[in-house]
Structures are given as C-alpha cells and as structure tokens.
Design an enzyme around this catalytic site. Structure first.
Site, PDB file in Angstrom:
ATOM      1  N   GLU A  67       1.025  -1.142   0.213  1.00 28.99           N
ATOM      2  CA  GLU A  67      -0.238  -0.259  -0.199  1.00 28.99           C
ATOM      3  C   GLU A  67       1.228   1.197   0.320  1.00 28.99           C
ATOM      4  O   GLU A  67       0.388   2.378  -0.703  1.00 28.99           O
ATOM      5  CB  GLU A  67      -0.818   0.726   1.415  1.00 28.99           C
ATOM      6  CG  GLU A  67      -1.965  -0.230   1.518  1.00 28.99           C
ATOM      7  CD  GLU A  67      -1.596  -2.231   1.902  1.00 28.99           C
ATOM      8  OE1 GLU A  67      -0.798  -2.535   1.660  1.00 28.99           O
ATOM      9  OE2 GLU A  67      -3.041  -3.148   1.425  1.00 28.99           O
ATOM     10  N   HIS A 135     -11.336  -4.769  10.129  1.00 32.21           N
ATOM     11  CA  HIS A 135     -11.785  -4.747   9.442  1.00 32.21           C
ATOM     12  C   HIS A 135     -13.408  -4.783   9.703  1.00 32.21           C
ATOM     13  O   HIS A 135     -13.851  -4.494   8.780  1.00 32.21           O
ATOM     14  CB  HIS A 135     -11.854  -6.403   8.848  1.00 32.21           C
ATOM     15  CG  HIS A 135     -10.903  -7.055   8.184  1.00 32.21           C
ATOM     16  ND1 HIS A 135      -9.466  -7.073   9.679  1.00 32.21           N
ATOM     17  CD2 HIS A 135     -10.399  -7.200   7.343  1.00 32.21           C
ATOM     18  CE1 HIS A 135      -8.577  -8.141   8.590  1.00 32.21           C
ATOM     19  NE2 HIS A 135      -9.070  -7.933   7.254  1.00 32.21           N
TER      20      HIS A 135
END
Ligand SMILES: Cc1ncc(C[n+]2csc(CCOP(=O)(O)OP(=O)(O)O)c2C)c(N)n1
Lengths: 339, 326
Positions: A67, A135
């Site tokens: 990322e 999450h």
C-alpha cells in the site's frame, strides 16, 4: 432529479460504483485504477468488476500487497497528469500508507503554493459487517481531521455511482468510503436513491440530501446508518415524533446550509455516526451549527454512535456498540423525552 | 551532457558548494527560521547526476535536496527564494526547503524519510504508460533504505520492469546512528540482489567514477528496469544547522573534511595537467560571484502575505472554515 425516474435496474452498489468508474475511464484515458485484486478479481467486493476487460492491465493494475508503494505511486502519477483511483481494500489498512495520504496527497497542493494539484481518489470500504476490530472501522473522522482531503461516504446506489463520478472528476483528492454492509445490497433494498440510470451523471460532492422530511427532530447521519435512521424515523412517526433524516453524503466539506436550515426549523439535532464519537464528525457538526446559528438555536442536541470502542467480534457485543435501527429509535425517544 | 567538460563540472561543483553556503547565511541571519539540511561534501554525486538526467526524466528527493534540485535544472532564483521563505520562491513560500515542487520539471521532495521512493515509482509508471524511456530518479540517504517504502518500491519497480534509478547517498550517518549500526548488509548495493536488479557501490567523492556508475544504471533503467547506485560520501555539517554533532568523533570529522573534500580532490586532480590553475581560480570566482549576486537579490524579496495563509489547501478553492473566526 428527473433522471432518477427512469425504470429502475436492480443492480447492487458495487455494480453502481464499477459503472461510475467505467464511464469515467471511458471519458478520460488519464483515469487509472490501482490496487490489490482490482483487476482480475474485479475487487474483493466487485466494485471494479469489468474494468480490466474494458481497459486492459495497464490502466487497471493489480499490485502486490504494498500500500505504501502504490499510494505513493498515485502521487507521482498525479504529478504527471494522471487521475489515479487507488483502492485500499479495507479502510482499516490505511495505517500502512497514511503517510502518502496525509503528508503527500493531502498537502502537496498547499505545500506547492497551489501549483500542483492531486486529482487522486482513495477508494476504500469501511463499516461493520461482523469482522471485528481491524476490519470494521469507518474512519471518516480521521481523514476529515487532516487538511486537504475531501471525504465522502454514499448511502445508496444512485449516489454511489454519481459520487464516484464526481470524485474522479475532482481536482482535489477525495477519500471515497464505501460501506461494506451496503456494497452487495441491491437497488430494490433501498427506499431512497434506488434508481441508477445507465448513462453518466455526477452527484456534486459537498451537498447533503434530505432523505425523509420531518418537523420535530433533525437526524444528521451518513453511509450505512442512513437506512437505519429512516427505518427508525418511520417507527417514531407512529409514536408522534416527526423526524427529518439528512444524509450528509460528504464529511469534507459539510453542507452547512442544509443542516442549519433543518435545525433552524426543528430546533433539535441528533447526530448518528457509526464512527468513533470522540473528536469526530458529531462534535464537529454540533459545534459548527452553534457557530452558525448561535447558542440559542437548539432545544435539544444529542449524538449516537460508537462510544470510542474497538468494534467487537461477538454479535451481542457488536450490537451494543454499532448504531442500528433499534438503537437509533431509542436515541430518538431520548431526544423526544428531553425536548 | 554525458561528455561534460571538466571546466563545467568543476564550476558546477563550486557553484553547489557556494549555494549551500548561501543557505547557511540564511540560518545565521534568521531569514531561514526553520531547520536546514545542507549537502556540503556531497557535491560530486549531484554533479554526476546532472550529467545523466534528462529534462523529461523525473527526480524525487529528500530533506537534503538542494543540490538535486540544481542537478535537475531547477532555476536557482526561485529555489533559493523558497529556501529563504520568500513569496518569489518556487512554491510561494508555502513549502520551504524540504518541500520543493516543480511539476513541469518532474521534480519533488519530501521531508519524510523513505517517502520519496513510492512517488518515484509513480513517475516511472507514468513513463511506461506513455511508452517513454524517461527514467525516474530517486536520490535517498542511507537511512531511507531501511524504511519499508524502499523495499516495497524496489520490489514493485522490478516486478513491473520500471525505469527507476535509485541513487543512495551513503554519507555514513542517519542523524546520530552510524550506517554500520543500522544496516544488516555490509553494503547497500548488495541489497539489489533481493530485487533481481543491478546494484553498484561507488566512491561518491569521485565525480568521474560516480558519473560512470550512474551512466550504467541509467542505461539499464531506460531499457530493462530498475538499478541501484550506492555512492559513498561523508556529511560535512551536522545533520541540520544547529546540530551539535557530538556523536561523531571530532578528530575523524576534521580529517575527513580536510583531506576528503570532493572540491579539493577535484582541484588537485585537475591542477595536475588537466586545467590551468588560473582557469580554476576564474571558475571559482565566477561561481562565487553568481551566488553572491543571487543571494543579495533574493534577500530583497518579500515574505508571502499573511492574508494568504489559508489559500491553496484545496486547488479547487474549497475553504471548509471560510467565514468562521479561528
Ligand atoms: C519517516 C521519518 N522518520 C524520521 C525522520 C527524521 N529524520 C530526518 S532525516 C533523518 C536521517 C536520515 O538519514 P539519511 O537517510 O541517511 O539521510 P541524511 O540525513 O544522512 O542525508 C531522520 C531520522 C523523518 N524525517 N522521517
């Protein structure tokens, strides 16, 4: 809004987002989609499906799990005239690349004295779907706190497509936060914004929408909580409280006109926010309304959201923390009793 | 300009030294009110870089970036004016010495160690999308190389076959931590193996050797993929101006700065039958005069208008707190 009256297609939100992206990529060859599993797989939630086939592997790039590298890549690409859409699969993963988001993408327009713009979309999925602490976050308050980022979170299929189009066209960087609990919901699951035209259109970033008009209490909310707020408002109506539900749609900028106009009528404001309550959207919104309308403008102010707790795993615990229709109704009743 | 003449080379080295010295005067006079990092002692690498970087190549640099900007052809006046916090600076005084941006020249810097590498990856990918052989240069310190961004960038550049040249200025120190205490590998060049790319260590005080090494890396990058050059050097000043630099052995520091100054070494080499010492004097004087004149002129410029401090947060003009007293 006559455009929405075309016969509805029963597509889901992921398809609406993918369609918005496809039309923007057709219109502008500088638009790229970069991220993990975005090409062959079409995104883990399907919101980039079909793009690889339409535009090929250079414009729709599957990356390694890097990322920091691909978010920084967007910076160099933007400087070179491209309009990258990078996908951070879950917003929770932003920790490994926030550097490029808040120190580079968000600040380069300012640091360059307005000479370098950053037309980058950070497309990501937030919200709870039973995936617990790492999450399930929404984090719009985190992004909104940092100068230089537009931050938006749509609640329905029509807006999801139109706001993605507007995000891609924006010369300011946009953090586009989808809600995982909505992505696979179909148009027929929605009582608002259900109709998605096939052609390209955009929903201007920075305008809120009144999803349910009402006269007693203003609920300002967004993303996955909007439909819960509408459901709660319907029940509350039967109990004599007429709730106006505002879908903020955009966190930066906030649509102060719509919120203040509503609160000016109802004199009551309840902010419903799936994000952490502390130092976030709810406090900002209430303060901003007071700054604009004055201390005497409201008879009731309240907020309902995550009380600064990591989202727990067990359903029983999760339900105790994350707003849903039932908990929003309870908050409405508290507001009604307090007025 | 791979065949740079020795006189041009030498003048540029001197000019770079004088430029950094002009910046030092800004710290003393408080015209520069923040921190300042200079690359005094590292000029040979920047000069070597200037001999290979094309106008259409990109360059991303770090907190120690002035000489890289010069190598990329950034006009000196807006560069010095930005460092001196002037409205006439290349970023209007909004960036300052660590945050330099020139979109047309594909040049940018960052104050975050390691963060320039992913940006270079974006430039390299842009070149690939355009079918261009323009290369993305990233110049970093030996400290950057231990950040995750270095690993992610090298791996991705290699797997995508991108034209990226990473030049590591190994000045042996990352603030107070010596290279020997920070790197698992004896050299940084050998890390290239992990990414299946060429890597080479070179004496960064030697312009010719460094230019040759960068030339090989660039040739590889224009056609095949990324390459790493590790150029050995020594930081002459403290990490930033004001750093007491107590962590380095003062005896060694004096020895290194006195006997291993790249300018002194170059002059000694050139005086030995390559260029007339009189010409070398003239080159030095002309470079000094250019910088003196530049500095005097920049000092006359104004700082940006405080009323503009809220401008440019969004290039669209969006101002979320407009009208709200703060
Ligand atoms: C991510 C990050 N960590 C720490 C710092 C503070 N810092 C600035 S420069 C520096 C040392 C960098 O060393 P090196 O990369 O070798 O470059 P040099 O200063 O020697 O040129 C550090 C630790 C920073 N700017 N960014």
């Amino acid at each position: 809004m006559t455009i929405t009256e075309i016969a509805p297609r029963n597509i889901n939100i992921s398809q609406a987002v993918a369609e918005g992206l496809r039309l923007e990529m057709e219109a502008d060859e500088k638009v790229l989609v970069i991220g993990e599993d975005v090409a062959t797989q079409g995104g883990v939630f399907g919101s980039t499906r079909g793009l690889l086939k339409a535009f090929g592997p250079q414009r729709v790039l599957d990356t390694p799990i890097s990322e920091m590298a691909f978010t920084g890549m967007a910076v160099g690409l933007a400087m070179d005239g491209y309009r990258p859409v990078i996908e951070i699969m879950f917003v929770d993963f932003i920790g490994v690349c926030l550097e490029q988001v808040y120190n580079a993408i968000a600040k380069i327009p300012y640091m360059s004295g307005g000479r370098v713009d950053m037309p980058v979309v950070i497309k990501t999925a937030g919200g709870n779907i039973g995936s617990a602490a790492q999450h399930s976050q929404t984090l719009w308050g985190l992004f909104a706190h940092l100068p230089g980022l537009r931050v938006v979170a749509p609640s329905n299929p029509y807006d999801s497509k139109g706001m993605m189009a507007a995000a891609v066209r924006s010369n300011d960087p946009v953090v586009f936060i989808e809600h995982k609990g909505l992505l696979l919901k179909r148009a027929s699951d929605f009582t608002f914004g259900a109709s998605v035209p096939k052609e390209a259109y955009d929903v201007p970033l920075g305008s809120a929408a009144i999803v349910r008009p009402g006269s007693d209490l203003t609920i300002a909310t967004l993303s996955g909580s909007v439909r819960h707020a509408v459901a709660a408002a319907e029940v509350a109506a039967g109990q004599g409280i007429d709730v106006e539900v505002i879908d903020l749609r955009s966190i930066v900028p906030l649509d102060w006109n719509t919120v203040c106009e509503s609160v000016g009528r109802t004199r009551s404001l309840l902010v419903v926010d799936e994000d952490y309550l502390g130092f976030g959207l709810s406090g900002e919104l209430i303060t901003g309304v007071i700054e604009r309308l004055g201390m005497g403008a409201m008879d009731y102010v309240g907020r309902h959201g995550n009380p600064g707790v990591p989202v727990p795993a067990a359903l029983s615990l999760e339900q105790a923390i994350v707003p849903d229709a039932e908990s929003i109704l309870a908050a409405i009743m508290r507001a009604g009793a307090a007025r | 300009m791979v065949n740079a003449s020795w006189s041009d080379r030498y003048r540029l080295m001197v000019l770079m030294r004088r430029f950094e010295e002009a910046c030092l005067t800004g710290v003393a006079s408080k015209a520069v009110h923040g921190e300042l990092h200079t690359a005094i002692g590292q000029e040979a690498i920047a000069v070597a870089l200037s001999e290979h970087i094309r106008a259409d190549d990109s360059l991303t640099s770090t907190h120690r970036s002035h000489l890289h900007a010069i190598a990329k052809g950034i006009p000196l006046r807006p560069l010095l004016a930005e460092i001196f916090e002037k409205k006439t600076g290349m970023c209007g005084g909004f960036g300052g010495h660590m945050h330099l941006f020139d979109r047309e020249r594909r040049f940018s810097t960052t104050g975050i160690v390691g963060a320039s590498l992913p940006v270079a990856l974006g430039h390299a990918y842009a070149s690939k999308l355009r079918g261009s052989d323009a290369v993305a240069f990233a110049v970093v310190g030996d400290g950057s190389v231990n950040s995750g961004g270095f690993h992610e960038t090298m791996n991705m550049a290699s797997v995508l076959g991108l034209g990226l040249v990473v030049i590591i200025e190994n000045n042996e120190w990352a603030i107070s931590v010596p290279f020997s205490a920070a790197s698992a590998t004896a050299t940084l060049a050998e890390r290239a193996v992990a990414y299946a790319v060429p890597g080479e260590r070179v004496d960064g005080l030697d312009v010719q050797a460094t230019s040759d090494a960068i030339g090989r890396a660039v040739a590889h990058a224009r056609t095949d993929g990324p390459a790493i050059v590790e150029a050995m050097c020594y930081r002459f000043r403290g990490h930033y101006e004001g750093d007491l630099d107590l962590y380095r052995d003062q005896g060694e520091k004096s020895l290194r700065t006195e006997t291993k100054d790249p300018l002194v070494l170059a002059r000694a080499f050139l005086s030995d039958g390559i260029l007339d010492p009189v010409l070398l004097d003239e080159l030095e004087q002309s470079a000094s005069a250019e910088i003196d004149e530049l500095l005097a002129s920049v000092l006359l410029d104004e700082q940006p208008d405080p009323a503009s401090a809220r401008d440019h947060v969004f290039t669209s003009g969006l101002a979320p707190f407009e009208g709200i007293p703060s």
